[in-house]
Scaffold this motif. Structure first.
Motif, mmCIF file in Angstrom:
data_model
loop_
_atom_site.group_PDB
_atom_site.id
_atom_site.type_symbol
_atom_site.label_atom_id
_atom_site.label_comp_id
_atom_site.label_asym_id
_atom_site.label_seq_id
_atom_site.Cartn_x
_atom_site.Cartn_y
_atom_site.Cartn_z
ATOM 1 N N UNK A 107 37.170 25.064 39.501
ATOM 2 C CA UNK A 107 37.039 26.175 38.648
ATOM 3 C C UNK A 107 36.333 27.313 39.317
ATOM 4 N N UNK A 108 37.083 28.507 39.603
ATOM 5 C CA UNK A 108 36.483 29.912 40.200
ATOM 6 C C UNK A 108 36.712 30.932 39.123
ATOM 7 N N UNK A 109 35.960 31.174 38.133
ATOM 8 C CA UNK A 109 36.251 32.199 37.098
ATOM 9 C C UNK A 109 36.045 33.343 37.624
ATOM 10 N N UNK A 110 35.266 33.532 38.655
ATOM 11 C CA UNK A 110 35.075 34.997 38.958
ATOM 12 C C UNK A 110 35.988 35.464 39.991
ATOM 13 N N UNK A 111 37.005 34.549 40.657
ATOM 14 C CA UNK A 111 38.036 34.963 41.520
ATOM 15 C C UNK A 111 39.466 34.788 40.806
ATOM 16 N N UNK A 112 39.607 33.485 40.503
ATOM 17 C CA UNK A 112 40.619 33.236 39.724
ATOM 18 C C UNK A 112 40.727 33.164 38.263
ATOM 19 N N UNK A 113 41.272 34.300 37.679
ATOM 20 C CA UNK A 113 41.017 34.270 36.416
ATOM 21 C C UNK A 113 42.383 35.267 35.801
ATOM 22 N N UNK A 114 42.771 34.990 34.586
ATOM 23 C CA UNK A 114 43.817 35.765 34.117
ATOM 24 C C UNK A 114 43.281 36.686 32.930
ATOM 25 N N UNK A 115 43.498 37.931 33.318
ATOM 26 C CA UNK A 115 43.114 39.059 32.473
ATOM 27 C C UNK A 115 44.141 39.046 31.065
ATOM 28 N N UNK A 120 39.542 40.769 28.532
ATOM 29 C CA UNK A 120 38.479 39.293 28.696
ATOM 30 C C UNK A 120 39.427 38.560 29.887
ATOM 31 N N UNK A 121 38.436 37.982 30.779
ATOM 32 C CA UNK A 121 38.951 36.905 32.159
ATOM 33 C C UNK A 121 38.913 35.585 31.498
ATOM 34 N N UNK A 122 40.297 34.982 31.628
ATOM 35 C CA UNK A 122 40.580 33.563 31.053
ATOM 36 C C UNK A 122 40.576 32.698 32.394
ATOM 37 N N UNK A 219 51.670 37.620 38.900
ATOM 38 C CA UNK A 219 51.904 36.941 37.805
ATOM 39 C C UNK A 219 50.985 36.136 36.959
ATOM 40 N N UNK A 220 50.038 35.597 37.813
ATOM 41 C CA UNK A 220 49.030 34.652 37.575
ATOM 42 C C UNK A 220 47.761 35.431 37.191
ATOM 43 N N UNK A 221 47.339 36.279 37.860
ATOM 44 C CA UNK A 221 45.922 36.841 37.623
ATOM 45 C C UNK A 221 46.205 38.392 37.216
ATOM 46 N N UNK A 222 47.300 38.942 36.844
ATOM 47 C CA UNK A 222 47.469 40.360 36.643
ATOM 48 C C UNK A 222 47.005 41.274 37.701
ATOM 49 N N UNK A 223 46.499 40.850 38.639
ATOM 50 C CA UNK A 223 45.813 41.650 39.903
ATOM 51 C C UNK A 223 46.927 42.274 40.347
ATOM 52 N N UNK A 300 32.280 41.941 33.147
ATOM 53 C CA UNK A 300 33.030 40.755 33.680
ATOM 54 C C UNK A 300 33.363 41.031 34.916
ATOM 55 N N UNK A 301 34.182 42.135 35.258
ATOM 56 C CA UNK A 301 35.204 42.237 36.422
ATOM 57 C C UNK A 301 35.368 43.594 36.778
ATOM 58 N N UNK A 302 35.734 43.713 38.139
ATOM 59 C CA UNK A 302 35.918 45.182 38.768
ATOM 60 C C UNK A 302 37.083 45.139 39.648
ATOM 61 N N UNK A 303 38.142 45.726 39.346
ATOM 62 C CA UNK A 303 39.509 45.868 40.220
ATOM 63 C C UNK A 303 40.599 46.759 39.772
ATOM 64 N N UNK A 304 41.587 46.381 40.522
ATOM 65 C CA UNK A 304 42.795 47.403 40.501
ATOM 66 C C UNK A 304 43.658 46.710 39.216
ATOM 67 N N UNK A 305 44.051 47.752 38.333
ATOM 68 C CA UNK A 305 45.237 47.143 37.436
ATOM 69 C C UNK A 305 46.530 48.029 37.514
ATOM 70 N N UNK A 306 47.381 47.441 37.405
ATOM 71 C CA UNK A 306 48.798 48.133 37.526
ATOM 72 C C UNK A 306 49.155 48.795 36.198
ATOM 73 N N UNK A 307 49.905 50.073 36.413
ATOM 74 C CA UNK A 307 50.218 50.509 35.254
ATOM 75 C C UNK A 307 51.350 50.305 34.422
#
Length: 709
Positions: A107-115, A120-122, A219-223, A300-307
């Protein structure tokens, strides 16, 4: 205003006015200095920040270029490795080729998680030992086992890249035309879409070269990731599939650690210049479409999100984005100042893909010059402190000035009050008033001058009163009304330029045994004032007493002259006289001219003037002087006789021009049909109009006699 307040005003002007002016000037200079420093510092910071943003964008472009080369190199290595493995012998397959081969998941929740929708990051379960395989169910088992056996060793290659370049690749993907695909690291408990349906796969299949696709939502992480793919070719260049890496946008565009030093309110966007047509031809033009924005969740997280919806970049000023749009259309990096969302901002942008996708950073201009504004506030605060200090100083000075003014005014006004009291007593007529001021300054000199003035003023007032009495007496000597003589209309006037004058006229009733007659005298005493008035009264008395006695007209004037010479001896004064006699109903006129201007006679029949001349000097010059009497016969009705003094024709206007005898005669001629009184009033009116605002400089005396039918 009292002296006390005048002294206070002077002291205030001397002491506080310069301080107030200096204080105001210092405040103005400080304000100006603060503004200039803020402007200069702000401009310097703005230039530095603009250059920093430009360098940052250019650095991003260079970093992206290097990282792009690295990613393409990694893909070529993977593509070559897969081509070699597919063309070589198959390795033995595991009974569970579609699973994880017994390698435990990590498990690597900080890198591989689904928003989730709430941000919240699952965590996702992934394996860094075995990739996730997806095999088509309808595929020939032998063929399937062969492909799996040939490609399963790629896990070591992918793991090596993951270890060598941590965080660079979110997923490493292999998709074959046969439907076999793998994802590294292998995710569990999620469904994997068929990669052959992905736009990036179709693009690399069509172009048969390494391609950078448009950013997509993983499709998996929504990044937001950028798919980079390379083709897998078999013998003869046959397309067998593609290998791809999913590069997180946040990995490529890691600007925060630098840009946050300039501002804490940076907006990072992925944009692309696109045609837009929402409301008809008037709106159809190219705009800047926002593809993605950087979202920050510090917990929890910082990153880019698609509109999820279409969004366009806008400006508060129409046309302000045109230079940015032009640069993005031409695939150029740059920086521009644009009003945006109620504030002036700097927009720095750099193209990161061949399709025109660009990174755009929006920084408020106010953040870039915040240090300059803080410096200006500091200077203003210091200025306020200094103003408070100088205000206190001015208050102390004002108190001292008030105290000093009251002390000085008491000393000064003590003697001034003595002068004031003495002036009030003098105004009541108390000429015994004297004041006692012993100081040696100007006020003391004023007091002594006051004491000298009182006797002189008393003498002047007595003289003034005497002149007023003399003026009253002199006016009483002149006839109140012209006499009434049958056959003649008579009018006369005498106006003095001072309180008393030397001109006179008189009417003397004559009765020498014949018809009643009238003597008319017009005289002019040399000089003005009291002496002339006294001599006028004396002449009048001598003349009035002599002409009523027997004798010729010439003898009468001679007797009057001898009497006057006794009074004018050694005085230098003399009297000019024109004396004429006429009888009731008579048509003759007798006269004597003693140094006086000739009388004039106007004949309306011939419209001509002639003078009543005669030989004789002025009275009071020579006691032995003799005069000759003159006679005019045949006086006709309508004729006008005028006898006056030189104060009439020698009167001057403002330019210095004299009234003259021509105007005098013209004034009489114009009123020939009027009465004697009307002719007299008209001449005086013309004289006043000619003189204008100029004061009368000599006495004016005029007698008008009009012969009636």
């Amino acid at each position: 205003m009292r002296i006390r307040w005048k002294i206070l005003a002077v002291l205030l002007a001397i002491s506080t006015l310069p301080m107030i002016i200096l204080r105001w000037n210092a405040a103005r200079l400080f304000h100006s200095l603060a503004g200039e420093l803020a402007d200069q510092a702000g401009n310097a910071l703005y230039r530095q920040s603009t250059q920093a943003l430009k360098r940052l964008v250019e650095d991003h472009a260079r970093v992206l270029k290097r990282e792009g080369q690295l990613i393409e190199m990694a893909l070529e290595v993977q593509s070559t490795e897969l081509e070699n493995r597919i063309s070589g012998p198959a390795a033995p397959t595991s009974p569970d080729a579609g699973g994880y081969g017994g390698v435990p998941a990590v498990r690597k929740p900080t890198t591989y998680c689904r928003l989730g929708p709430d941000g919240e990051c699952e965590p996702l379960i992934v394996s860094h030992g075995v990739p996730r395989w997806t095999l088509p169910p309808d595929m020939d088992p032998a063929k399937r086992d062969q492909l799996v056996g040939q490609t399963r060793g790629m896990a070591a290659v992918w793991e090596a890249f993951d270890r060598e370049f941590p965080g660079l690749f979110l997923w490493q993907v292999m998709v074959l035309e046969s439907g076999v695909q793998s994802v590294y690291p292998g995710p569990a408990a999620v469904s994997i879409d068929d990669g052959r349906d992905m736009p990036w796969y179709r693009q690399v299949k069509r172009m048969d070269a390494v391609v950078w696709s448009m950013p997509i939502v993983d499709p998996l992480t929504r990044e937001i990731v950028i798919p980079v793919a390379a083709p897998i070719q078999g013998a003869g260049g046959v397309f067998l599939g593609a290998v791809a890496v999913m590069v997180p946008v946040s990995t490529l565009l890691h600007e925060n650690q630098h840009i946050r030093r300039l501002s804490e309110h940076v907006t990072s966007l992925l944009v692309r210049a696109e045609p837009r047509s929402e409301a008809g031809p008037e709106v159809d033009r190219t705009g800047i479409q926002v593809l993605a924005s950087e979202s920050v969740n510090q917990a929890r997280h910082e990153g880019w999100r698609y509109l999820d919806t279409v969004r366009w970049l806008s400006s508060d000023t129409p046309g302000a984005l045109d230079p940015v749009i032009d640069d993005l259309m031409k695939r150029r990096s740059g920086i521009s100042e644009v009003p945006h969302e109620g504030q002036t901002t700097l927009m720095a942008y750099s193209v990161i893909s061949a399709e025109g996708t660009s990174l755009l950073l929006i920084v408020p201009k106010s953040d870039l010059i915040a240090e300059a504004e803080e410096m200006e506030r500091y200077v203003q605060d210091r200025l306020i402190e200094e103003m408070k200090k100088t205000g206190t100083m001015i208050s102390v000075v004002l108190f001292g000035v008030f105290l000093l003014s009251f002390v000085l005014s008491r000393y000064v006004t003590k003697n001034i009050r003595k002068l004031l009291d003495g002036s009030r007593r003098l105004a009541t007529g108390d000429f015994t008033t004297r004041i006692d001021i012993r100081s040696r300054d100007e006020i003391g000199e004023l007091g002594r001058a006051f004491n000298r003035m009182v006797p002189a003023l008393e003498e002047r007032i007595r003289l003034k009163q005497g002149i007023e009495v003399a003026s009253s007496v002199q006016q009483s000597l002149l006839p109140k009304h012209p006499p009434r003589l049958s056959g003649f209309d008579i009018a006369a006037i005498s106006r003095y330029c001072d309180e008393t004058g030397g001109d006179f006229y008189d009417f003397i009733a004559l009765n020498r045994g014949g018809p009643p007659g009238l003597g008319i005298a017009v005289g002019d005493v040399s000089g003005h004032g009291i002496s002339a008035a006294l001599l006028m009264a004396t002449t009048r008395a001598f003349l009035k007493g002599r002409v009523t006695q027997p004798g010729s007209l010439a003898q009468m004037i001679g007797d009057v002259n001898r009497l006057l010479c006794r009074d004018t001896d050694d005085t230098g004064q003399f009297v000019t006289l024109f004396f004429m006699e006429m009888g009731e109903g008579a048509d003759t006129l007798d006269w004597v001219r003693a140094g006086h201007d000739p009388g004039v006679v106007y004949d309306p029949e011939s419209d001509a003037f002639f003078e009543l001349k005669g030989v004789g000097a002025a009275l009071g010059v020579d006691a032995h002087m003799a005069w000759a009497a003159n006679r005019l016969m045949g006086l006709k009705a309508g004729r006008i006789i005028a006898v006056g003094t030189d104060g009439i024709w020698e009167s001057r206007n403002a330019p210095g021009e004299m009234f003259g005898k021509a105007r005098f005669k013209a004034s009489i001629r114009s009123r020939r049909d009027n009465t004697a009184a009307e002719i007299l009033a008209g001449v005086v009116s013309d004289l006043d109009a000619f003189r204008g605002g100029e004061a009368q400089s000599d006495d004016v005396t005029l007698v008008i006699v009009k012969v009636e039918g």
